[in-house]
Design an enzyme around this catalytic site. Structure first.
Site, PDB file in Angstrom:
ATOM      1  N   ASP A  66       0.786  -1.229   0.000  1.00  0.00           N
ATOM      2  CA  ASP A  66       0.000   0.000   0.000  1.00  0.00           C
ATOM      3  C   ASP A  66       0.826   1.291   0.000  1.00  0.00           C
ATOM      4  O   ASP A  66       0.391   2.316   0.542  1.00  0.00           O
ATOM      5  CB  ASP A  66      -0.985  -0.023   1.178  1.00  0.00           C
ATOM      6  CG  ASP A  66      -2.169  -0.920   0.859  1.00  0.00           C
ATOM      7  OD1 ASP A  66      -2.607  -0.926  -0.304  1.00  0.00           O
ATOM      8  OD2 ASP A  66      -2.650  -1.620   1.767  1.00  0.00           O
TER       9      ASP A  66
ATOM     10  N   ASP B 286      -7.571  -3.513  -5.129  1.00  0.00           N
ATOM     11  CA  ASP B 286      -7.227  -2.196  -4.581  1.00  0.00           C
ATOM     12  C   ASP B 286      -5.884  -1.682  -5.098  1.00  0.00           C
ATOM     13  O   ASP B 286      -5.645  -0.479  -5.167  1.00  0.00           O
ATOM     14  CB  ASP B 286      -7.132  -2.240  -3.044  1.00  0.00           C
ATOM     15  CG  ASP B 286      -8.114  -3.176  -2.367  1.00  0.00           C
ATOM     16  OD1 ASP B 286      -8.561  -4.132  -3.013  1.00  0.00           O
ATOM     17  OD2 ASP B 286      -8.409  -2.965  -1.187  1.00  0.00           O
TER      18      ASP B 286
HETATM   19  N1  GLY Z   1      -7.568  -1.216   0.659  1.00  0.00           N
HETATM   20  C1  GLY Z   1      -8.231  -1.798   1.759  1.00  0.00           C
HETATM   21  C2  GLY Z   1      -9.648  -1.424   1.864  1.00  0.00           C
HETATM   22  O1  GLY Z   1     -10.222  -0.845   0.945  1.00  0.00           O
HETATM   23  O2  GLY Z   1     -10.236  -1.701   2.909  1.00  0.00           O
END
Ligand code: GLY
Length: 401
Positions: free
Chosen positions: A111, A171
């Site tokens: 992330d 994501d």
């Molecule tokens: N990227 C993690 C979420 O959207 O919870």
């Protein structure tokens, strides 16, 4: 029985006006300024408890969103004094991002884009911050260490190569702009090359036949081919986690922006149509698109999915022909009208967030997530709400992603 509207029903919904947009954005900015007293170089946690965030250190995958709110507020501040206070807070926070990546504190995951684009890339683009630039390039360096050449994807979580984590998640598409930016800044194409490979793998494997999306995709470590899809935060494996689908809307727009592959326009439309065909009457999705009107007694909404999808539509409308562009930006305006009228925090004594009724992770009998932040403010919901309003107010906005 769960009921949804159809995309065509959206024709009857009103769009947010420019003055409503301005008013909503000004309110959000004033709240960010008001709460600087608690969050100058401290960060709200990922989600609130009873609609209030606690201040804490720079941690988790989510700290960048708050700094992103500070930068959006800086761009929209009404006075020099506010601007100065926001600049000082933004810079203090950027320093904590630099320290975090230098110390490799809680960065063993993919992330880096969520963390470093709205905070440090934004700081560099807006103010020329050298610390922001340095931190963001270190973060890009870290992100590319997660690339798996067998299967050509960035591994989301866990120990590199571990069989039970040989996967990417939808994501991650939003983590990739950091890599394009790093190539542009350094002149080294290695970041972009990896981003492009990941995009290609994701686009080829993450969208299902019915245009819903997998949250996580396991690749076969021996063949490098699709192995199976699974959910973590959605209701069950075959369902469409609302935020995953929304990441898909914004993610396909990002994929098109950076690659200009024509077929990704079609992918964007498919994923978006699925999302729009699974909204309840008030247009705020339930946390999983399995649920619709009739499920409110047991199932919460996830307002963050609505604003992420709105940002994706506004991003994509920059590249579409006039008719499609008007269509998708109009839908984004309809979603935002509902968000402002029914979900925006209007009274800061009731919440220190911006947007109510988000859901981080809801446990179901079939998923693997740790439950938290159910029917609460979530920090990315607040950020993307502001980003969407800002996009409407400033169509030429130089985006952080
Ligand atoms: N990227 C993690 C979420 O959207 O919870």
């Amino acid at each position: 029985m769960s009921k949804w509207i159809k995309e065509r029903d959206l024709a009857d919904y009103p769009e947010i006006t420019d003055s409503e947009t301005q008013e909503a954005l000004s309110l959000a900015v004033s709240q960010v300024v008001e709460y600087l007293k608690d969050f100058r170089d401290k960060f709200p946690y990922a989600c609130s408890v009873d609609n209030f965030y606690e201040p804490g250190k720079n941690r988790n995958w989510t700290a960048g969103f708050y700094t992103g709110e500070v930068w959006l507020s800086y761009e929209n501040a009404v006075s020099e004094a506010e601007k100065e206070a926001l600049l000082a807070a933004g810079n203090a926070q950027v320093d904590t991002f630099l320290e975090r990546i230098e110390k490799l504190d809680d960065v063993e995951h993919h992330d880096m884009g969520f963390l470093y684009s709205p905070s440090c890339v934004a700081a560099y683009k807006l103010t020329g911050s050298e610390n922001g630039k340095k931190a963001a390039i270190l973060a890009a360096d870290k992100l590319i260490t997660r690339f798996q050449s067998k299967g050509e994807f960035i591994q989301a979580w866990g120990e590199m190569g571990a069989k039970d984590n040989y996967r990417f998640i939808i994501d991650c598409l939003l983590n990739l702009p950091l890599l394009y930016w790093a190539s542009e800044e350094t002149g080294d194409s290695k970041y972009r090359d990896i981003a492009e490979k990941h995009i290609h793998t994701a686009m080829a494997n993450v969208i299902r036949k019915d245009d819903s999306t997998w949250h996580t995709v396991f690749m076969n470590p021996d063949t490098g081919k699709f192995d199976h899809g699974a959910t973590c935060q959605g209701y069950k494996d075959g369902s469409a986690w609302a935020r995953g689908q929304a990441w898909g809307v914004y993610g396909t727009a990002v994929a098109y922006k950076y690659t200009k592959r024509d077929e990704y326009i079609g992918y964007f439309k498919r994923v978006t149509t699925y999302f729009l065909n699974h909204l309840p009457e008030d247009l705020c999705p339930f946390w999983d698109l399995t649920f619709g009107d009739g499920d409110e007694a047991l199932e919460p909404r996830d307002s963050s999915s609505a604003v992420i999808a709105a940002c994706g539509m506004l991003e994509m409308s920059r590249y579409l022909d006039e008719k499609d562009s008007k269509y998708y930006s109009g839908i984004a305006r309809k979603l935002l009208k509902v968000m402002v009228d029914r979900y925006q925090v209007k009274d800061s004594s009731k919440s220190n967030g911006r947007l109510l009724h988000g859901t981080y992770s809801k446990k179901s009998p079939y998923n693997t997530c740790t439950p938290e932040g159910v029917d609460e403010c979530v920090i990315w919901g607040d950020y993307y709400f502001m980003e969407a309003l800002n996009r409407l107010k400033n169509p030429e906005w130089r985006i952080y992603w």
